[in-house]
Motif scaffolding. Structure first.
Motif, PDB file in Angstrom:
ATOM      1  N   LEU A  11      10.556  14.704 -41.665  1.00  0.00           N
ATOM      2  CA  LEU A  11      10.582  14.955 -40.225  1.00  0.00           C
ATOM      3  C   LEU A  11       9.187  15.235 -39.673  1.00  0.00           C
ATOM      4  O   LEU A  11       8.805  14.702 -38.627  1.00  0.00           O
ATOM      5  CB  LEU A  11      11.539  16.099 -39.886  1.00  0.00           C
ATOM      6  N   ALA A  12       8.385  16.049 -40.348  1.00  0.00           N
ATOM      7  CA  ALA A  12       7.033  16.359 -39.865  1.00  0.00           C
ATOM      8  C   ALA A  12       6.180  15.094 -39.768  1.00  0.00           C
ATOM      9  O   ALA A  12       5.421  14.922 -38.808  1.00  0.00           O
ATOM     10  CB  ALA A  12       6.368  17.392 -40.773  1.00  0.00           C
ATOM     11  N   GLU A  13       6.314  14.197 -40.739  1.00  0.00           N
ATOM     12  CA  GLU A  13       5.553  12.948 -40.704  1.00  0.00           C
ATOM     13  C   GLU A  13       6.030  12.044 -39.576  1.00  0.00           C
ATOM     14  O   GLU A  13       5.213  11.380 -38.925  1.00  0.00           O
ATOM     15  CB  GLU A  13       5.661  12.226 -42.045  1.00  0.00           C
ATOM     16  N   PRO A  34       9.987  23.582 -41.073  1.00  0.00           N
ATOM     17  CA  PRO A  34      10.101  23.447 -42.527  1.00  0.00           C
ATOM     18  C   PRO A  34      10.151  21.989 -42.966  1.00  0.00           C
ATOM     19  O   PRO A  34      10.481  21.098 -42.180  1.00  0.00           O
ATOM     20  CB  PRO A  34      11.427  24.145 -42.834  1.00  0.00           C
ATOM     21  N   ASP A  35       9.831  21.784 -44.235  1.00  0.00           N
ATOM     22  CA  ASP A  35       9.920  20.458 -44.831  1.00  0.00           C
ATOM     23  C   ASP A  35      11.379  19.999 -44.794  1.00  0.00           C
ATOM     24  O   ASP A  35      12.278  20.742 -45.189  1.00  0.00           O
ATOM     25  CB  ASP A  35       9.414  20.514 -46.277  1.00  0.00           C
ATOM     26  N   LEU A  36      11.602  18.787 -44.298  1.00  0.00           N
ATOM     27  CA  LEU A  36      12.968  18.282 -44.170  1.00  0.00           C
ATOM     28  C   LEU A  36      12.961  16.769 -44.278  1.00  0.00           C
ATOM     29  O   LEU A  36      12.208  16.090 -43.580  1.00  0.00           O
ATOM     30  CB  LEU A  36      13.563  18.706 -42.826  1.00  0.00           C
ATOM     31  N   GLN A  37      13.774  16.250 -45.169  1.00  0.00           N
ATOM     32  CA  GLN A  37      13.929  14.807 -45.329  1.00  0.00           C
ATOM     33  C   GLN A  37      15.143  14.340 -44.527  1.00  0.00           C
ATOM     34  O   GLN A  37      16.196  14.977 -44.561  1.00  0.00           O
ATOM     35  CB  GLN A  37      14.125  14.449 -46.803  1.00  0.00           C
ATOM     36  N   VAL A  73       8.887  22.369 -32.256  1.00  0.00           N
ATOM     37  CA  VAL A  73       9.181  23.367 -33.285  1.00  0.00           C
ATOM     38  C   VAL A  73      10.627  23.181 -33.732  1.00  0.00           C
ATOM     39  O   VAL A  73      11.525  23.030 -32.896  1.00  0.00           O
ATOM     40  CB  VAL A  73       8.969  24.795 -32.725  1.00  0.00           C
ATOM     41  N   TRP A  74      10.838  23.194 -35.045  1.00  0.00           N
ATOM     42  CA  TRP A  74      12.201  23.074 -35.549  1.00  0.00           C
ATOM     43  C   TRP A  74      12.446  24.099 -36.637  1.00  0.00           C
ATOM     44  O   TRP A  74      11.531  24.620 -37.254  1.00  0.00           O
ATOM     45  CB  TRP A  74      12.499  21.664 -36.037  1.00  0.00           C
TER      46      TRP A  74
END
Length: 145
Positions: A11-13, A34-37, A73-74
């Motif tokens: 998600l960040a990418e 946070p890191d999230l796929q 922001v998530w």
């Protein structure tokens, strides 16, 4: 998504790649979470919605002025089957916002298509300080995006 062989996307990418053409040399975006796929379909839905939000911000909102900026922001809330992804897009520093008299294709894309793809809820609000979009989508443990 090609970096991940179409199996998932970070998600960040997705956010960084989507906002990059609008970022300029300044700190126009605050991106945090946070890191999230995500699955490819969820990633595509997010990318399309973020692209539309960026385009509108560049034309009419915070990114149409030199001092405007956007916070994206998530966070994950809840646990197990009740786990949810909550993402906020908030513009600030642009011209005073006036709610649209009718919603165009882009607004409908964001509110309906994204909500349907994510099986969640998408709200776009128009406070005078800047457009706010909130995405609330189920994300049960073991079933990322």
């Amino acid at each position: 998504m090609t970096r991940e062989s179409w199996a998932s996307a970070n998600l960040a990418e997705i956010i960084a790649d989507t906002v990059k053409p609008h970022a300029g040399g300044e700190n126009r975006f605050h991106i945090e979470g946070p890191d999230l796929q995500l699955t490819p379909s969820a990633a595509l839905a997010f990318a399309m919605a973020l692209h539309e939000l960026c385009t509108n911000a560049a034309k009419y909102g915070a990114l149409s002025t030199d001092n405007g900026h956007v916070a994206i922001v998530w966070a994950m809330e809840g646990e197990g089957d009740e786990r949810r992804l909550i993402l906020h897009w908030a513009e600030n520093g642009g011209p005073k916002v006036v709610p649209p008299k009718h919603k165009g294709f882009g607004s409908r894309l964001i509110e309906r298509a994204l909500a349907a793809e994510l099986n969640g809820e998408v709200r776009v609000e128009y406070p005078p300080t800047g457009v706010v979009c909130t995405i609330d989508a189920p994300m049960p443990v073991g079933q990322d995006g």
